[in-house]
Design a protein around this motif. Structure first.
Motif, short mmCIF file in Angstrom:
data_model
loop_
_atom_site.label_atom_id
_atom_site.label_comp_id
_atom_site.label_asym_id
_atom_site.label_seq_id
_atom_site.Cartn_x
_atom_site.Cartn_y
_atom_site.Cartn_z
N GLY A 160 0.83 -1.19 0.00
CA GLY A 160 0.00 0.00 0.00
C GLY A 160 0.86 1.24 0.00
O GLY A 160 1.75 1.38 -0.85
N ALA A 161 0.60 2.12 0.96
CA ALA A 161 1.38 3.34 1.08
C ALA A 161 2.85 2.98 1.24
O ALA A 161 3.19 2.04 1.94
CB ALA A 161 0.90 4.14 2.28
N GLN A 162 3.71 3.72 0.58
CA GLN A 162 5.14 3.44 0.65
C GLN A 162 5.80 4.37 1.66
O GLN A 162 5.39 5.51 1.81
CB GLN A 162 5.75 3.63 -0.74
N PRO A 163 6.83 3.89 2.37
CA PRO A 163 7.53 4.77 3.28
C PRO A 163 8.12 5.94 2.50
O PRO A 163 8.47 5.74 1.32
CB PRO A 163 8.62 3.88 3.89
N PRO A 164 8.24 7.13 3.06
CA PRO A 164 7.99 7.49 4.46
C PRO A 164 6.57 7.98 4.74
O PRO A 164 6.36 8.65 5.74
CB PRO A 164 8.99 8.62 4.67
N THR A 165 5.60 7.66 3.87
CA THR A 165 4.24 8.11 4.11
C THR A 165 3.77 7.66 5.50
O THR A 165 3.93 6.49 5.83
CB THR A 165 3.28 7.50 3.06
N PRO A 166 3.18 8.57 6.29
CA PRO A 166 2.77 8.17 7.63
C PRO A 166 1.44 7.42 7.62
O PRO A 166 0.44 7.93 8.09
CB PRO A 166 2.65 9.51 8.36
N TRP A 204 -0.86 4.20 8.86
CA TRP A 204 -0.84 3.38 10.07
C TRP A 204 -0.29 1.97 9.80
O TRP A 204 0.50 1.45 10.58
CB TRP A 204 -2.24 3.27 10.67
N GLY A 205 -0.74 1.37 8.72
CA GLY A 205 -0.31 0.00 8.41
C GLY A 205 1.17 -0.05 8.07
O GLY A 205 1.92 -0.90 8.56
N SER A 206 1.62 0.90 7.23
CA SER A 206 3.02 0.84 6.82
C SER A 206 3.94 1.26 7.96
O SER A 206 5.12 0.93 7.96
CB SER A 206 3.27 1.68 5.56
N MET A 207 3.38 2.01 8.97
CA MET A 207 4.20 2.32 10.15
C MET A 207 4.56 1.04 10.89
O MET A 207 5.56 0.97 11.60
CB MET A 207 3.44 3.25 11.11
N LEU A 208 3.69 0.02 10.72
CA LEU A 208 3.93 -1.25 11.41
C LEU A 208 4.81 -2.18 10.59
O LEU A 208 5.26 -3.22 11.07
CB LEU A 208 2.60 -1.94 11.70
N ALA A 209 5.02 -1.83 9.30
CA ALA A 209 5.68 -2.76 8.39
C ALA A 209 7.05 -3.17 8.90
O ALA A 209 7.41 -4.34 8.86
CB ALA A 209 5.77 -2.17 7.00
N ASP A 210 7.82 -2.19 9.41
CA ASP A 210 9.13 -2.61 9.89
C ASP A 210 9.19 -2.62 11.41
O ASP A 210 10.27 -2.56 12.01
CB ASP A 210 10.25 -1.76 9.28
N ALA A 211 8.00 -2.70 12.04
CA ALA A 211 7.96 -2.71 13.50
C ALA A 211 8.49 -4.02 14.07
O ALA A 211 8.91 -4.09 15.21
CB ALA A 211 6.54 -2.47 13.98
N LEU A 212 8.46 -5.07 13.21
CA LEU A 212 8.86 -6.39 13.68
C LEU A 212 10.24 -6.38 14.33
O LEU A 212 10.47 -7.01 15.35
CB LEU A 212 8.83 -7.37 12.50
N GLN A 213 11.15 -5.57 13.77
CA GLN A 213 12.51 -5.54 14.32
C GLN A 213 12.59 -4.77 15.64
O GLN A 213 13.61 -4.81 16.31
CB GLN A 213 13.44 -4.92 13.28
N PHE A 214 11.48 -4.06 16.00
CA PHE A 214 11.52 -3.30 17.25
C PHE A 214 10.74 -3.98 18.37
O PHE A 214 10.66 -3.45 19.47
CB PHE A 214 10.97 -1.90 17.04
N VAL A 215 10.15 -5.14 18.06
CA VAL A 215 9.37 -5.83 19.07
C VAL A 215 10.19 -6.03 20.34
O VAL A 215 9.72 -5.89 21.45
CB VAL A 215 8.88 -7.19 18.52
N GLN A 216 11.48 -6.30 20.16
CA GLN A 216 12.34 -6.58 21.31
C GLN A 216 12.64 -5.37 22.16
O GLN A 216 12.82 -5.48 23.36
CB GLN A 216 13.68 -7.17 20.82
#
Lengths: 336, 296
Positions: B239-245, B247-259
């Motif tokens: 969908g929306a490509q970074p750096p567009t704010p 909501w869904g794409s804000m989570l796209a690379d959140a996986l690496q910050f779970v820790q």
């Protein structure tokens, strides 16, 4: 009954043709020349272009291309992956058990939680329990499951350390691929702890994938149960002095389950599309992750074939649900 | 002797009546309230947001929320990995999500009404063709179909909106067609036809206004699934490509910050959940208020 099945089947054939038309058209809608797009940034020489074009049948008239495509599909030939050069069908078959395993566990979770919750909510209508079930199910229904997956991972894997973060089994185990179902294979391998590890890996993905179906099942069970409980025959049964639990379990539930079965069947679509998101988060090696990866790799035969197979599975399951519905509810069978 | 004037109670206007039923549903009112707040945020995002959604504060990477140790009140909900203020991105994301919802719902509503009216009004061959196509679309899960469309058109926010409006089309077509067929046999339609109204007038001026209630409900629920699908596509990178704010794409690379940075993961998803929930609650309330069968 046979007539009913035949009538349902006759509706499936045009739908299947439509879906092959859709997947066939899809790949031709890619802006620009499909072969150059598939070749990516490297580009292709004119000779290689012509060769590929002939190989993929792009040099023939459209209707011939379509017939070639459909006859291939009917023989189980979905072309080869551009990246691995493997037949799409074989890749699909190796990955599919992982998705079925996940989807089945999710469905079991959804039914085991959703059904009793819906029944109790209906019986205890208006109580705190009923309101909580309705609130939870509406929340579950609105849940962005990819975020739900991250959240559960944050709580149970990172903070509490109860469950593993991703994959199907711990890397220390090397499990022979017998059935493709990790639970069964791990069990058969006899390695100590392998089965437990497989179960632990399944818990979070199953909960995540099962959340929306659970919400739908709970809501449907509740409203269907409420409808049945207000019918005269239930009052009669109660008046006869039958134990309350017996009235609910034996008399009411049987009829209340009919629409619920349909709804459970319809969850297959939700499970398979939800698997795309769930598998992506949990690095679960199933068809959902495979599809998304092939999209980003521009592996169009895989995208085309994968979508066709998934859609076909959903049509077939819906057909089976329809037929089951006809078996449990004779009124449907005989109406038009 | 006193005279008492008795007046008949003034009948409620349709709007008052609607509000009477709608406001009896607490959840629906709460949903409406939340949507108004989000809408306000979306419209005045530039004024409300404390920072620009794309400003990168190099000295404040992965800052936790203000109330936590190490937090900074300038960044209420913390910052992401390149130092962008999460709250500001969420506020601007509201604009995007609502805009996409609006565009997708309007487009599919317009196309759905047109196709449904034509199918229901003319019946016969046209009807069969339209309904068969609708059945095929319904056989595919909407997210899968949307993914297929975006896979071909290329990932972008516009294509995602287009895909979402195409996949939600079948519901509107079915609803409009069913309502049109029910209205067609009514006397007022027959009398208009006898007076000499043409098909266009009959379809859009006579029949359509009487089919609107279920469509309004479906459109509200359509909003929620549009926002959910949009976020899912954004999450998958389609969908929306970074750096567009978004909501869904804000989570796209959140996986690496779970820790290490729960706030990067938690807040965007919470916004999606609450907004979708609000639309679903409001849709349920609208259905109860607009459905005459339930009013008794």
């Amino acid at each position: 009954m046979i007539q009913f099945i035949l009538r349902r089947l006759s509706l499936v054939i045009p739908t299947f043709i439509g879906i092959t038309l859709l997947t066939f058209t899809l790949i031709r809608l890619i802006p620009g020349d499909p072969i150059e797009v598939m070749a990516g940034e490297r580009g292709v020489s004119a000779a290689r272009h012509a060769e590929l074009s002939a190989q993929l049948g792009f040099d023939q008239p459209l209707y011939l291309q379509y017939f070639r495509y459909v006859s291939g599909v009917l023989q189980g030939d979905l072309g080869n992956s551009l990246v691995t050069k493997e037949p799409v069908m074989r890749e699909f078959l190796t990955l599919f058990p992982a998705t079925i395993e996940l989807a089945l566990c999710a469905a079991i979770f959804a039914i085991l939680v959703g059904l009793p919750a819906g029944i109790i909510a209906a019986v205890k209508r208006g109580t705190l329990f009923d309101h909580s079930v309705m609130t939870f199910s509406l929340t579950g229904y609105s849940m962005p499951i990819f975020w739900w997956a991250l959240l559960l991972m944050l709580i149970f894997s990172v903070n509490l350390g109860w469950t593993p973060v991703s994959g199907r089994i711990d890397v220390v185990y090397w499990i022979d691929d017998v059935t493709g179902f990790m639970l069964i294979d791990a069990f058969l391998s006899g390695e100590e702890g392998a089965f437990g590890s497989a179960v632990a890996h399944l818990i979070l993905p199953s909960i995540v994938l099962g959340t929306i179906p659970m919400a739908v099942i709970a809501r449907m069970t509740r409203s269907s149960m409420l409808e049945v409980l207000s019918e005269d025959y239930i009052r009669t049964a109660r008046a006869k002095g039958i134990a309350p639990w017996r009235v609910i379990i034996i008399h009411a539930l049987r009829n209340a389950l009919i629409p619920v079965i349909t709804v459970i069947g319809l969850q297959v679509g939700i499970l398979l599309s939800g698997a795309i998101l769930t598998e992506t988060v949990f690095a679960w090696p199933g068809i959902g992750k495979w599809l998304i990866e092939s999209i980003s790799r521009r592996d169009y035969p895989v995208v085309q074939g994968g979508i066709l197979i998934v859609a076909t599975i959903i049509i077939v399951v819906n057909l089976l649900v329809d037929i089951t519905y006809g078996i449990v509810n004779p009124r449907i069978r005989h109406s038009r | 002797m006193t005279t008492q004037t008795l007046s008949a109670p003034t009948p409620r206007t349709p709007l008052q009546e609607f509000w009477y039923y709608f406001s009896s549903n607490k959840g629906a009112v709460a949903g409406l309230g939340f949507i108004v707040v989000i809408g306000f945020m979306a419209i005045f995002a530039d004024v409300i947001a404390p920072h620009s959604p794309s400003d990168q504060a190099r000295d404040a990477l992965l800052l936790p929320p203000a109330w936590m140790e190490g937090g900074n009140w300038a960044y209420l909900l913390g910052t992401d990995d390149v130092g962008r203020d999460i709250l500001s991105r969420l506020i601007h994301g509201a604009r995007l999500s609502l805009a996409v919802g609006m565009v997708a719902v309007t487009a599919s509503l317009a196309m759905g009404i047109l196709l449904g009216l034509v199918a229901g009004y003319f019946k016969g061959m046209i009807d069969t063709i339209i309904m068969r196509i609708v059945d095929i679309m319904l056989a595919m899960p909407s997210l899968l179909l949307a993914i297929a469309i975006v896979a071909v058109l290329g990932p972008s926010i516009v294509n995602a909106a287009l895909a979402i409006s195409i996949v939600s089309l079948p519901h509107y077509v079915r609803l409009t067609r069913a309502a049109t067929m029910a209205e067609m046999s009514r006397d007022y339609v027959t009398s208009s036809r006898v007076i000499g109204a043409g098909p266009l007038r009959l379809m859009f001026i006579c029949i359509l206004p009487n089919c609107l209630a279920p469509l309004i409900v479906q459109a509200t629920l359509g909003f929620s699934s549009a926002i959910l699908d949009m976020a899912a596509l954004g999450f998958l990178g389609l969908g929306a490509q970074p750096p567009t704010p978004e909501w869904g794409s804000m989570l796209a690379d959140a996986l690496q910050f779970v820790q290490r940075a729960w706030w990067v993961v938690t807040f965007p998803g919470l916004m999606i959940l609450l907004t979708v929930l609000a639309f679903n609650l409001m849709g349920d309330g609208l259905r109860d208020a607009l459905d005459p069968k339930l009013k008794q």
